[in-house]
Design an enzyme around this catalytic site. Structure first.
Site, PDB file in Angstrom:
ATOM      1  N   HIS A  76     -16.228 -83.305  21.577  1.00 32.71           N
ATOM      2  CA  HIS A  76     -15.663 -84.284  20.645  1.00 32.71           C
ATOM      3  C   HIS A  76     -16.736 -84.863  19.718  1.00 32.71           C
ATOM      4  CE1 HIS A  76     -16.760 -87.664  23.453  1.00 32.71           C
ATOM      5  NE2 HIS A  76     -16.848 -88.326  22.311  1.00 32.71           N
ATOM      6  N   ASP A 126     -14.499 -80.848  27.388  1.00 34.89           N
ATOM      7  CA  ASP A 126     -15.241 -81.594  26.368  1.00 34.89           C
ATOM      8  C   ASP A 126     -16.737 -81.252  26.427  1.00 34.89           C
ATOM      9  OD1 ASP A 126     -15.785 -83.337  24.343  1.00 34.89           O
ATOM     10  OD2 ASP A 126     -15.526 -85.171  25.534  1.00 34.89           O
ATOM     11  N   GLY A 225     -20.981 -94.192  21.939  1.00 37.53           N
ATOM     12  CA  GLY A 225     -22.305 -93.823  21.445  1.00 37.53           C
ATOM     13  C   GLY A 225     -23.124 -93.100  22.497  1.00 37.53           C
ATOM     14  N   SER A 227     -21.610 -90.820  24.385  1.00 40.46           N
ATOM     15  CA  SER A 227     -20.923 -89.536  24.523  1.00 40.46           C
ATOM     16  C   SER A 227     -21.858 -88.364  24.328  1.00 40.46           C
ATOM     17  CB  SER A 227     -19.818 -89.412  23.478  1.00 40.46           C
ATOM     18  OG  SER A 227     -18.680 -90.039  23.940  1.00 40.46           O
ATOM     19  N   GLY A 228     -21.605 -87.316  25.081  1.00 41.19           N
ATOM     20  CA  GLY A 228     -22.419 -86.119  24.960  1.00 41.19           C
ATOM     21  C   GLY A 228     -23.674 -86.181  25.797  1.00 41.19           C
TER      22      GLY A 228
HETATM   23  N1  ARG Z   1     -16.041 -91.513  23.828  1.00 38.05           N
HETATM   24  C1  ARG Z   1     -17.230 -92.281  23.832  1.00 38.05           C
HETATM   25  C2  ARG Z   1     -18.188 -91.795  22.775  1.00 38.05           C
HETATM   26  O1  ARG Z   1     -17.760 -91.062  21.915  1.00 38.05           O
HETATM   27  C3  ARG Z   1     -17.821 -92.400  25.218  1.00 38.05           C
HETATM   28  C4  ARG Z   1     -17.049 -93.399  25.977  1.00 38.05           C
HETATM   29  C5  ARG Z   1     -17.483 -93.534  27.383  1.00 38.05           C
HETATM   30  N2  ARG Z   1     -16.749 -94.651  27.875  1.00 38.05           N
HETATM   31  C6  ARG Z   1     -16.890 -95.170  29.083  1.00 38.05           C
HETATM   32  N3  ARG Z   1     -16.218 -96.238  29.386  1.00 38.05           N
HETATM   33  N4  ARG Z   1     -17.709 -94.620  29.940  1.00 38.05           N
HETATM   34  O2  ARG Z   1     -19.316 -92.262  22.666  1.00 38.05           O
END
Ligand code: ARG
Length: 280
Positions: A76, A126, A225, A227-228
């Site tokens: 994503h 993902d 932030g 993510s990944g």
């Molecule tokens: N989707 C988020 C991103 O793009 C990561 C979210 C992780 N959330 C959590 N509650 N652990 O950065």
């Protein structure tokens, strides 16, 4: 309009004139963490996307070096699919984000074929691989992390670590000088995790899929932030990456652990493209 811009092929060598990531899709946390000391997580990378508004290659997501020339991140983070490799850069070996940037070009993006753009992270698969233009120069500050064998079971209750430059609370960005954050999080079993999410969504559908892994508790989580980025555990005195930060409801909320792409589900796919490091 946005799509038109995104669909433009990148011009060789020049800075891609790509727009900011869509609003509502903030990619730019660690909740309850503390500053990382040098050399502790040398595989952490920052994935950058050019922001016309800031005139800067901005951090959009985390990632991990799994080989000197390959980064593992979340699919994503590199959507929509029309975005080409040249729209991204990678920064390795940084503790403070943007501190003496030396960016590396991305030459290839391999998105997992089962990642579904419309379901996004919640649809699973993902994961994505980024091939770097040249292998990173390894040092105490830059070093790949190991991947687990596909059979590895990650026991609920085990303590692991997640790192990143994402938000430090729900909707609260990490302030300058942007020190990389780490937090230890307990692994939560898929059933428990699924029950927690289900209670709140009310739907009968399977929310936490087999290829996902949950971790975190009240006040300890990843966030927007991150993510990944990598979720790593200690195994026989070495670090192994078991998860890729993927999604969650809020951050550090008692009812909702963070959800990660389960690396063991994807090691054989990764090994189709990325040689083992160090080699056999
Ligand atoms: N989707 C988020 C991103 O793009 C990561 C979210 C992780 N959330 C959590 N509650 N652990 O950065």
């Amino acid at each position: 309009m946005l799509w038109l811009l995104l669909a433009l092929p990148c011009l060789g060598g020049s800075v891609p004139r790509a727009p900011d990531p869509r609003p509502g899709r903030e990619l730019v946390g660690i909740v309850g963490g503390c500053d990382v000391s040098a050399r502790r997580f040398p595989w952490q990378v920052s994935l950058r996307f050019y922001s016309l508004r800031h005139g800067q290659w901005r951090h959009v997501c985390g990632g991990s070096l799994i080989h000197p020339q390959w980064v593992l991140t979340a699919a994503h983070c590199v959507q929509p699919e029309e975005l080409e490799a040249c729209a991204f850069r990678v920064q390795v070996g940084q503790l403070r984000l943007y501190d003496h940037d030396e960016l590396t070009r991305v030459v290839k993006i391999i998105r997992h074929p089962q990642f579904n753009e419309s379901l996004a992270a919640r649809g699973g698969a993902d994961v994505a691989l980024l091939e770097l233009e040249a292998p990173a120069t390894l040092s105490e500050h830059v070093h790949p992390v190991s991947l687990p064998p596909a059979f590895l079971r990650v026991p609920p209750g085990k303590t692991c670590w997640v790192t990143g430059w994402g938000d430090i609370m729900y909707r609260k960005p990490l302030p300058p000088p942007y020190p990389l954050q780490e937090v230890d999080v307990p692994i939560v079993g898929n059933e428990d995790c699924g029950r927690q999410y289900q209670n709140h969504s009310g739907g009968p559908s399977e929310v936490i899929r087999e290829d996902m892994l949950c971790a975190g508790r009240e006040g300890r989580d990843s966030c927007q932030g991150d993510s990944g980025g990598p979720l790593v555990c200690r195994w026989n005195c070495s670090w192994v990456q078991v998860g890729v930060v993927s999604w969650g409801s809020f951050c550090g909320h008692q009812d909702f652990p963070g959800v990660y792409a389960r690396v063991t589900s994807y090691v054989s796919w990764i090994r189709q493209y990325v040689p083992r490091f160090p080699g056999p």
